[in-house]
Design a protein around this motif. Structure first.
Motif, short mmCIF file in Angstrom:
data_model
loop_
_atom_site.label_atom_id
_atom_site.label_comp_id
_atom_site.label_asym_id
_atom_site.label_seq_id
_atom_site.Cartn_x
_atom_site.Cartn_y
_atom_site.Cartn_z
N PRO A 100 7.78 -7.52 -28.52
CA PRO A 100 7.91 -7.14 -27.11
C PRO A 100 9.36 -6.81 -26.77
O PRO A 100 10.29 -7.44 -27.28
CB PRO A 100 7.43 -8.39 -26.36
CG PRO A 100 6.58 -9.13 -27.33
CD PRO A 100 7.19 -8.87 -28.67
N THR A 101 9.53 -5.83 -25.89
CA THR A 101 10.87 -5.49 -25.41
C THR A 101 11.36 -6.53 -24.39
O THR A 101 12.55 -6.85 -24.32
CB THR A 101 10.87 -4.09 -24.76
OG1 THR A 101 10.34 -3.15 -25.71
CG2 THR A 101 12.27 -3.67 -24.37
N SER A 102 10.42 -7.05 -23.62
CA SER A 102 10.76 -8.06 -22.61
C SER A 102 9.55 -8.96 -22.37
O SER A 102 8.43 -8.65 -22.79
CB SER A 102 11.18 -7.38 -21.29
OG SER A 102 10.12 -6.56 -20.80
N GLY A 103 9.79 -10.07 -21.70
CA GLY A 103 8.71 -10.98 -21.36
C GLY A 103 8.48 -12.06 -22.40
O GLY A 103 9.21 -12.16 -23.39
N GLN A 104 7.45 -12.85 -22.16
CA GLN A 104 7.16 -14.00 -23.00
C GLN A 104 5.67 -14.09 -23.30
O GLN A 104 4.83 -13.67 -22.49
CB GLN A 104 7.62 -15.29 -22.31
CG GLN A 104 9.12 -15.38 -22.05
CD GLN A 104 9.47 -16.52 -21.12
OE1 GLN A 104 9.06 -16.54 -19.96
NE2 GLN A 104 10.21 -17.50 -21.63
N ILE A 105 5.35 -14.66 -24.45
CA ILE A 105 3.98 -14.96 -24.84
C ILE A 105 3.94 -16.42 -25.25
O ILE A 105 4.60 -16.82 -26.21
CB ILE A 105 3.50 -14.07 -26.01
CG1 ILE A 105 3.58 -12.60 -25.63
CG2 ILE A 105 2.06 -14.44 -26.40
CD1 ILE A 105 3.46 -11.66 -26.82
N PHE A 106 3.21 -17.21 -24.49
CA PHE A 106 3.13 -18.65 -24.77
C PHE A 106 1.83 -18.97 -25.48
O PHE A 106 0.75 -18.51 -25.08
CB PHE A 106 3.21 -19.45 -23.48
CG PHE A 106 4.53 -19.34 -22.76
CD1 PHE A 106 5.60 -20.13 -23.13
CD2 PHE A 106 4.69 -18.44 -21.72
CE1 PHE A 106 6.82 -20.03 -22.48
CE2 PHE A 106 5.90 -18.32 -21.05
CZ PHE A 106 6.97 -19.12 -21.43
N PHE A 107 1.93 -19.75 -26.55
CA PHE A 107 0.77 -20.27 -27.27
C PHE A 107 0.83 -21.79 -27.20
O PHE A 107 1.75 -22.40 -27.74
CB PHE A 107 0.78 -19.80 -28.73
CG PHE A 107 -0.37 -20.30 -29.56
CD1 PHE A 107 -1.67 -19.92 -29.27
CD2 PHE A 107 -0.15 -21.16 -30.62
CE1 PHE A 107 -2.73 -20.38 -30.03
CE2 PHE A 107 -1.20 -21.63 -31.39
CZ PHE A 107 -2.50 -21.23 -31.09
N HIS A 108 -0.09 -22.37 -26.43
CA HIS A 108 -0.06 -23.81 -26.14
C HIS A 108 1.31 -24.22 -25.59
O HIS A 108 1.87 -25.26 -25.96
CB HIS A 108 -0.40 -24.63 -27.38
CG HIS A 108 -1.83 -24.54 -27.79
ND1 HIS A 108 -2.88 -24.96 -26.99
CD2 HIS A 108 -2.41 -24.06 -28.93
CE1 HIS A 108 -4.03 -24.76 -27.61
NE2 HIS A 108 -3.77 -24.20 -28.79
N GLY A 109 1.84 -23.38 -24.70
CA GLY A 109 3.09 -23.71 -24.02
C GLY A 109 4.36 -23.35 -24.76
O GLY A 109 5.45 -23.49 -24.21
N GLU A 110 4.25 -22.88 -26.00
CA GLU A 110 5.43 -22.52 -26.79
C GLU A 110 5.62 -21.01 -26.79
O GLU A 110 4.67 -20.25 -27.07
CB GLU A 110 5.30 -23.03 -28.22
CG GLU A 110 6.50 -22.70 -29.10
CD GLU A 110 6.33 -23.18 -30.53
OE1 GLU A 110 7.13 -22.75 -31.39
OE2 GLU A 110 5.39 -23.96 -30.79
N ASP A 111 6.82 -20.55 -26.49
CA ASP A 111 7.12 -19.12 -26.46
C ASP A 111 7.20 -18.59 -27.88
O ASP A 111 8.20 -18.78 -28.58
CB ASP A 111 8.43 -18.88 -25.71
CG ASP A 111 8.74 -17.39 -25.54
OD1 ASP A 111 7.92 -16.56 -25.96
OD2 ASP A 111 9.81 -17.07 -24.98
N VAL A 112 6.15 -17.87 -28.31
CA VAL A 112 6.10 -17.41 -29.70
C VAL A 112 6.96 -16.17 -29.94
O VAL A 112 7.18 -15.79 -31.09
CB VAL A 112 4.65 -17.13 -30.15
CG1 VAL A 112 3.83 -18.42 -30.14
CG2 VAL A 112 3.99 -16.06 -29.30
N THR A 113 7.44 -15.54 -28.86
CA THR A 113 8.35 -14.40 -29.06
C THR A 113 9.67 -14.85 -29.67
O THR A 113 10.44 -14.04 -30.18
CB THR A 113 8.62 -13.66 -27.74
OG1 THR A 113 9.28 -14.54 -26.82
CG2 THR A 113 7.33 -13.14 -27.12
N LYS A 114 9.92 -16.17 -29.63
CA LYS A 114 11.15 -16.72 -30.21
C LYS A 114 10.90 -17.44 -31.53
O LYS A 114 11.82 -18.03 -32.10
CB LYS A 114 11.80 -17.68 -29.22
CG LYS A 114 12.21 -17.02 -27.90
CD LYS A 114 12.79 -18.04 -26.93
CE LYS A 114 13.18 -17.38 -25.62
NZ LYS A 114 13.69 -18.36 -24.63
#
Length: 292
Positions: A100-114
């Motif tokens: 992703p260029t921007s934003g966040q994707i959380f999996f069970h509360g953890e930001d998986v983009t990081k």
């Protein structure tokens, strides 16, 4: 006389106090029950995936713009929209095949983009592609055991048992020694679904799983997906199959021009859409189906 009055009044006050105490006890009990139910409901409705302000740009083209939506356990979310609306790109971002260029994707509360381990994340959020992506040099069984053996580190016998379980489920256990080139498109897609299930994922992403199939093959794949939905599997499905979206999904997301225009329950989206763009899209899809 005054003593009687005092006694009567005292008796009344005692009675009133006891009644109030009983009411307070009942209220406390009701509140405790309500709190317990609320906590249970909140726990039951906890999101597995949360997408927040997601954006994706290719060159000068903004493909996704400020996307927000949640996926809860057991949800079957169908994403619909015209070709080029950003549906498949959204799915590939959720699976981290696209960054992703921007934003966040959380999996069970953890930001998986990081995350530093996208492969580990994909063990739990796996994908079924429109082009099957089977290994042509491997048998059906080997296609379904390679993930569990290489990634999950299962022993051969265990991986074979898991693969057979899911090949049986999708009606492909009789073809375990066949190579993909010997299968029809519908059979290949069913093997691809079994391969995804063999990884024991929490969520399966389906990217237009029937778009590469002949019309007569579409039904067999959709039937397998319907059975998975009824079994409680959490799925996000990009599809042009409006009947499947209407009958199987519990949430429908309509995208156009890289944004979520409207989302809601299937009955609301298909019978009384609020947005003009949604109405226009559904009218076109209905006309195309009637002319087919």
């Amino acid at each position: 006389m005054s003593e009687k009055i005092i006694t009567a009044e005292t008796g009344t006050n005692i009675a009133d106090t006891e009644a109030m105490n009983m009411e307070n006890t009942q209220t406390d009990t009701q509140n405790q029950t309500l709190c317990s139910e609320t906590t249970q409901n909140e726990s039951a409705s906890e999101s597995i995936i949360e997408v927040r302000h997601l954006g994706k740009i290719f060159g000068n083209h903004e493909v996704l713009k400020d996307i927000d939506f949640d996926v809860q356990k057991g949800d079957v979310t169908c994403i619909i929209g015209s070709s080029g609306s950003g549906k498949s790109t959204l799915l590939r971002c959720i699976n981290l095949f696209e960054t992703p260029t921007s934003g966040q994707i959380f999996f069970h509360g953890e930001d998986v983009t990081k995350t530093k381990s996208a492969a580990k994340y994909r063990e739990k959020v796996t994908m079924v592609f429109q082009s099957f992506n089977l290994f042509n040099n491997l048998s059906v069984l080997a296609n379904c055991t390679i993930g569990p053996r290489k990634v999950l580190k299962m022993k051969k016998d265990e991986a074979n048992a898991v693969a057979m379980k899911y090949l049986e489920l999708v009606g492909m256990s009789a073809y375990i020694n066949a190579k993909p080139r010997q299968l029809s498109g519908g059979q290949k897609q069913r093997v691809a679904i079994a391969r995804a299930l063999a990884m024991s994922p929490e969520v399966i992403l389906f990217d237009e799983p029937t778009s590469a199939l002949d019309p007569e093959m579409v039904g067999e794949v959709l039937e397998v997906m319907k059975e998975l939905a009824e079994a409680g599997l959490t799925m996000i499905v990009v599809t042009h199959e409006m009947t499947f979206a209407r009958d199987v999904a519990n949430k429908v997301v309509f995208m156009d021009g890289g944004v979520i225009v409207e989302e809601g329950a299937p009955e609301q989206i298909f019978t009384s859409p609020k947005e003009e763009r949604t109405k226009a899209f559904l009218s076109r899809m209905l006309a195309e189906k009637q002319n087919a």
